[in-house]
Each structure stands twice: as structure tokens, then as C-alpha cells.
Write a protein that holds these residues in place. Structure first.
Motif, short mmCIF file in Angstrom:
data_model
loop_
_atom_site.label_atom_id
_atom_site.label_comp_id
_atom_site.label_asym_id
_atom_site.label_seq_id
_atom_site.Cartn_x
_atom_site.Cartn_y
_atom_site.Cartn_z
N LYS A 99 0.81 -1.22 0.00
CA LYS A 99 0.00 0.00 0.00
C LYS A 99 0.84 1.27 0.00
N ASN A 100 2.14 1.14 0.35
CA ASN A 100 3.05 2.28 0.30
C ASN A 100 4.47 1.76 0.13
N ARG A 101 5.45 2.66 0.27
CA ARG A 101 6.85 2.31 -0.01
C ARG A 101 7.67 2.00 1.24
N PHE A 102 7.01 1.58 2.32
CA PHE A 102 7.70 1.28 3.58
C PHE A 102 7.71 -0.22 3.85
N MET A 103 8.90 -0.74 4.11
CA MET A 103 9.06 -2.13 4.54
C MET A 103 9.64 -2.13 5.95
N LEU A 104 9.03 -2.91 6.84
CA LEU A 104 9.61 -3.10 8.16
C LEU A 104 10.82 -4.02 8.04
N ALA A 105 11.98 -3.55 8.48
CA ALA A 105 13.18 -4.36 8.43
C ALA A 105 13.02 -5.60 9.30
#
Length: 362
Positions: free
Chosen positions: A17-23
Motif C-alpha cells: 500500500k506504500n513504499r515502507f518495509m519493516l526491516a
């Protein structure tokens, strides 16, 4: 111009849904047998609810002997399926794409946890012994079995951990891999295990299963030139959905003086991708830094310590282009309010200057 809020469509599986990935973040919260704890469930679902497009577990070991941390999540047996299924269901309900990071600690495993510490070649410093060729093949098969287990549990995909000196990373290194079989020697041979894991997962899992790979270009015997070549190969090959480059510090100057004319980020954004998405991790603490990675050609930003400090880092950034993470050190109470258990807080004390010093007893 691409924005952090824009959805990210991958070759396979659901769009983020967006450009953020949880490391994938070590947190030492699971049970001793590798089964999921309520604390780890809470930590991860809290991040999913905080807006991450992709929520990834910590490194989950695919063999009992790959256990590198106390309280590490496991995926080496069907006893882990109940907890993994519960987690996958909850992440889906939170509106995030879900992934398990597949891992084997190799020579970085403490003997008291792993029992038999193994590596590509004998390693005097750690006491690790070299895997036989048959054991390398079994390790490959166990990575694939871990992916199938993640798929059965309901996850959208997996990430193969090929970074930070763990087993696949060690195979890539001429320093730690001195083998004379087909898994040693040339870069082609040293990368063979990683590529066989990738090929095996792609062949065994359903067509829309997302597969990522984490690489690091420095430390633990890595050569930037070789990792750049490998990154180019796996992205151009079309079998990988995304490459997660762990850079320690996205904007740092490379340690190799021959590559000093660009920061680390710049050595990967210019590679042809053939539809593979590229993300980077390394001290992204502000909205501006996260957006800069996108502006400079990355497809997504991988958020680690900023996600520890605020579970809703994506939501905060998308609401405020000037957002900056809280300054460290932070209090234990702050971290507890952000979903960290006491064991996770204690682990974070290993990060210099991250947690305030505990007050001395009167």
C-alpha cells in the motif's frame, strides 16, 4: 515523482500500500523452541497497524542448528505453524503484506544455542566446522522447506537472508569460503547456494508467492564489487521480486576506496532491474531521508531502528514531511509503550546510546 505514499506493485503477489518495509529485526521475544510468543505477535502486529506496506518477521531459522539468538523465531518444524498462521492472519487483517525472513546463523551461532556450529569452511575463531557437500544440499532444501511452511501459514512471501555474515553471506565470502567443491572458488560457485535456494523456492511455492533477498556489500568478508555484480545478476534474472540492500548507513562512503566517488546507495540504484524492486536499509530516521532514497531511484525504504522508536513511523511520515524520529537514548518506558517486551528492551541495550542507562538502586 514517486512518493512514499504511492502503492508498490511487484511482479508477483499483492501490491504494497506504500513504499515502507519493516526491516527484519532481531528481538529475542519468541519461545526457546522457536514458537511465536504473544510478545512477538504484539510487536509485529503493532507495526502492521502503524502503516507498513510490508511487515517482515525477524530472522527465522530454517534448521535447529541455525539458531543465532536466544528467543529467535523458528520455521524449521511444523510445531511453528500454529503461531505463524496466527501471525499471518493478523497481519493480513491489519492491511499489510506479510513476509518471513528465512535464516541460518552459521558461524555466528552460539554453541550453547545451535549445538553444532557450521560454516562453509572450518573457522578457528568461532570453532565452526565445514559443512559437507551433502549438508550444503540439505541446508538448501531446508530453506525451501521453510518457504513452503511460510506459504502454508498464509504469508504472502519470504525474504532470503544473505547478509551480515550469516550462512549464505559466509558462502559468498572468499575469507570464509575456501571450499573446493561446486560451492567454493569463483563468485559463481560461492553464490550457487543462494541462487539454488532462490530457484528452489520459486519452483516449490505458488506462482504469486513473493520472494526477496537481503544482501550487504561490506563487512564479514564482503567485496562491494562482487555484491554489486550479484545484485545485478539476481535483479536481471527475473526470479526475484525485490532486493533488500542492508547498507548499515544508506548515505555512507564505501569502505573500499576504489568506490569512494559515490555513496553506497549510488552503487546499486543504477543497476538494470528487469522488474525487480530495490530497497535499502541503513539509518533512515526521518521523512526526508526516506523520501531521498525514493527520489534517487529506490522503489522502497526499509525501516529498522526508526520503527523500534515509533511503531507508526510510516503513518507519521505520510502525515508530516518534516517528521524526525525521537532522539536517542530513549527511556525504557518509551520503548515499552512502543510494544517492546522487557527482553527486547534488554537486547536493545546492546546498541550503544539507544536506551537510557538504568538508574542505580538506592
Amino acid at each position: 515523482m514517486t512518493r512514499l505514499a504511492d502503492p508498490l506493485a511487484l511482479t508477483r503477489g499483492p501490491a504494497w500500500k506504500n513504499r515502507f518495509m519493516l526491516a527484519p529485526l532481531t528481538n529475542q521475544q519468541s519461545h526457546a523452541d522457536g514458537t511465536l510468543s504473544d510478545e512477538e505477535f504484539h510487536w509485529l502486529t503493532m507495526r502492521a497497524q502503524g502503516g507498513f506496506g510490508l511487515t517482515m518477521t525477524c530472522a527465522a531459522h530454517v534448521q535447529q542448528s541455525g539458531n543465532a539468538f536466544a528467543g529467535q523465531l523458528g520455521i524449521f518444524g511444523d510445531q511453528h505453524l500454529e503461531g505463524l498462521t496466527r501471525l499471518a492472519d493478523a497481519l493480513k487483517a491489519a492491511g499489510t503484506v506479510s513476509s518471513v525472513q528465512l535464516h541460518h546463523g552459521g558461524m555466528r551461532c552460539p554453541k550453547e544455542l545451535a549445538g553444532d556450529v557450521v560454516a562453509p569452511s572450518d573457522d578457528a575463531e568461532t570453532g565452526a566446522r565445514a559443512l559437507t557437500t551433502a549438508e550444503v544440499e540439505q541446508l538448501r532444501d531446508d530453506f525451501i522447506a521453510g518457504a513452503l511452511r511460510a506459504q502454508k501459514a498464509g504469508f504472502d512471501g519470504v525474504e532470503i537472508h544473505g547478509a551480515h555474515g550469516y550462512i549464505l553471506c559466509a558462502f559468498l565470502s572468499t575469507q570464509y569460503n575456501r571450499r573446493d567443491d561446486r560451492y567454493g572458488g569463483s563468485l559463481e560457485n560461492r553464490a550457487r547456494l543462494t541462487l539454488e535456494v532462490l530457484d528452489g523456492i520459486r519452483a516449490a511455492c505458488r506462482p504469486d508467492f513473493q520472494v526477496g533477498l537481503r544482501l550487504s556489500p561490506e563487512r564479514f568478508g564482503m567485496e562491494l564489487a562482487e555484491i554489486r555484480d550479484l545484485a545485478a545478476e539476481v535483479m536481471a534474472g527475473g526470479k526475484l521480486d525485490y532486493l533488500d540492500m542492508s547498507l548499515w548507513d544508506v548515505f555512507k562512503t564505501p569502505m573500499d576506496e576504489g568506490f569512494a566517488e559515490r555513496d553506497l546507495l549510488g552503487w546499486f540504484t543504477d543497476l538494470p532491474r528487469n522488474g525487480t524492486k530495490l530497497g535499502v536499509a541503513g539509518k533512515l530516521m526521518t521523512a526526508a531521508q526516506s523520501q531521498e532514497t525514493i527520489d534517487r531511484g529506490c522503489d522502497f525504504a526499509v525501516i529498522g531502528r526508526a520503527a523500534i522508536l515509533r511503531h507508526d513511523f510510516p503513518d507519521r511520515v505520510l502525515a508530516d514531511a518534516g517528521y524526525v524520529s525521537p532522539a536517542t537514548p530513549v527511556s525504557e518506558a518509551h520503548l515499552r509503550a512502543e510494544g517492546l517486551s522487557p527482553s527486547f528492551v534488554q537486547y536493545m541495550r546492546n546498541w550503544k546510546g539507544f536506551v537510557e542507562e538504568a538508574e542505580s538502586a538506592a
